[in-house]
Structure formats: structure tokens, C-alpha cells
Design a protein around this motif. Structure first.
Motif, short mmCIF file in Angstrom:
data_model
loop_
_atom_site.label_atom_id
_atom_site.label_comp_id
_atom_site.label_asym_id
_atom_site.label_seq_id
_atom_site.Cartn_x
_atom_site.Cartn_y
_atom_site.Cartn_z
N GLY A 126 1.52 6.93 -6.51
CA GLY A 126 0.41 7.83 -6.80
C GLY A 126 0.76 9.30 -6.66
O GLY A 126 -0.02 10.16 -7.04
N GLN A 182 -7.44 9.28 -7.97
CA GLN A 182 -6.44 10.06 -7.26
C GLN A 182 -5.05 9.93 -7.87
O GLN A 182 -4.20 10.79 -7.67
CB GLN A 182 -6.39 9.67 -5.78
CG GLN A 182 -7.65 10.04 -5.05
CD GLN A 182 -7.55 9.80 -3.57
OE1 GLN A 182 -6.48 9.49 -3.04
NE2 GLN A 182 -8.66 9.94 -2.88
N VAL A 208 0.84 -1.20 0.00
CA VAL A 208 0.00 0.00 0.00
C VAL A 208 0.87 1.25 0.00
O VAL A 208 0.61 2.21 -0.73
CB VAL A 208 -0.97 0.00 1.20
CG1 VAL A 208 -1.67 1.34 1.33
CG2 VAL A 208 -1.99 -1.12 1.04
N ALA A 248 2.14 1.84 -3.36
CA ALA A 248 1.07 2.37 -4.20
C ALA A 248 0.87 3.86 -3.95
O ALA A 248 0.68 4.64 -4.89
CB ALA A 248 -0.24 1.62 -3.93
N ILE A 249 0.94 4.27 -2.69
CA ILE A 249 0.79 5.69 -2.35
C ILE A 249 1.94 6.48 -2.96
O ILE A 249 1.72 7.54 -3.56
CB ILE A 249 0.73 5.87 -0.82
CG1 ILE A 249 -0.59 5.31 -0.28
CG2 ILE A 249 0.87 7.35 -0.45
CD1 ILE A 249 -0.65 5.21 1.22
N PHE A 255 -8.65 4.80 -6.27
CA PHE A 255 -7.21 4.97 -6.45
C PHE A 255 -6.90 5.56 -7.82
O PHE A 255 -6.08 6.47 -7.94
CB PHE A 255 -6.50 3.63 -6.27
CG PHE A 255 -5.01 3.71 -6.43
CD1 PHE A 255 -4.23 4.22 -5.41
CD2 PHE A 255 -4.39 3.30 -7.59
CE1 PHE A 255 -2.84 4.31 -5.54
CE2 PHE A 255 -3.02 3.39 -7.74
CZ PHE A 255 -2.25 3.89 -6.71
N ARG A 256 -7.56 5.07 -8.86
CA ARG A 256 -7.31 5.57 -10.22
C ARG A 256 -7.69 7.04 -10.35
O ARG A 256 -7.06 7.78 -11.09
CB ARG A 256 -8.07 4.72 -11.23
CG ARG A 256 -7.41 3.38 -11.47
CD ARG A 256 -8.14 2.57 -12.51
NE ARG A 256 -7.41 1.33 -12.77
CZ ARG A 256 -7.99 0.20 -13.08
NH1 ARG A 256 -9.30 0.11 -13.18
NH2 ARG A 256 -7.27 -0.88 -13.31
N THR A 288 -10.06 0.28 -6.29
CA THR A 288 -9.30 0.57 -7.50
C THR A 288 -9.83 1.81 -8.20
O THR A 288 -9.06 2.65 -8.67
CB THR A 288 -9.32 -0.64 -8.45
OG1 THR A 288 -8.73 -1.75 -7.78
CG2 THR A 288 -8.57 -0.37 -9.73
#
Length: 117
Positions: free
Chosen positions: A12, A42, A5, A8-9, A39-40, A36
Motif C-alpha cells: 500500500g 488508502q 497484513v 499488504a501495508i 484499505f482501497r 477492504t
């Protein structure tokens, strides 16, 4: 899971990259679909690849780095893997024929299951 995670952050934050996620249960698939999408929104430059795994595939995929994150049912059974707190609780259901003795019961204990073929 926490490290995946975090990656992923970090990806991003204006960086492009990919997050590979695998799931085992239907509840995990539903959770991933919603997460998802958020997330996409952001992190539009990040790709999220989601795929279904069979129970015996997920742990080898995580160990080898083939996937960054896996969602599965507990217990995982591998002390070397880090896991988070429970994300989703899903009720269990036992299906039996109408004439089966369990069909008349409102609940069945796991111990009860050990006494029948």
C-alpha cells in the motif's frame, strides 16, 4: 496473519500489487467488506481479491500460498500456522423444533448436546 497484513501495508505504500484473502464465516465476510473499502481508499493501486472458502479449503490455500490471508473460526487446528487475536466474536445459535426439550431452555451447554442424537 501478521505477515500478510505487513505485506499488504508494504504494497500500500505507493506500490501496486494484490492481496488475496479468503474467509469462512459470515462474520468474516462482513468484517472484510468494511476493511477492504478502507484499505482501497488508502492504497488505490493495490488490488484486494476476496473469496469464500469452505472450512476444509482454507488451510490448504494458506499453506500453498494461494491466499495471503484467511479469516476463519477458531480453533484452526494447525500448529504451523500463525494466528492473531480474536477479531470478531459471534454468538452461536441452536435451532430445534418447538417440541424439543431444548426449546424451553434459555441456554444449552456443549455437554448437553452430547447426550442427544
Amino acid at each position: 496473519m501478521g505477515a500478510a497484513v505487513q505485506r499488504a501495508i508494504e504494497k500500500g505504500r505507493g506500490l501496486s500489487g494484490a492481496l488475496d484473502v479468503a474467509f469462512v464465516s459470515a462474520a468474516a465476510a462482513q468484517l472484510l467488506a468494511a476493511v477492504t473499502q478502507a484499505f482501497r481508499e488508502q492504497a488505490p493501486d493495490c488490488e484486494v481479491h476476496i473469496r469464500e472458502a469452505q472450512g476444509d479449503q482454507l488451510l490448504p490455500w494458506i499453506r500453498s500460498g494461494e491466499v495471503d490471508l484467511g479469516l476463519t473460526n477458531l480453533p484452526v487446528g494447525d500448529p504451523d500456522l500463525t494466528h492473531s487475536s480474536v477479531l470478531v466474536r459471534e454468538a452461536r445459535m441452536l435451532t430445534v423444533p418447538v417440541g424439543h426439550p431444548f426449546a424451553r431452555r434459555s441456554s444449552v451447554l456443549v455437554a448437553d448436546l452430547t447426550r442427544v442424537p
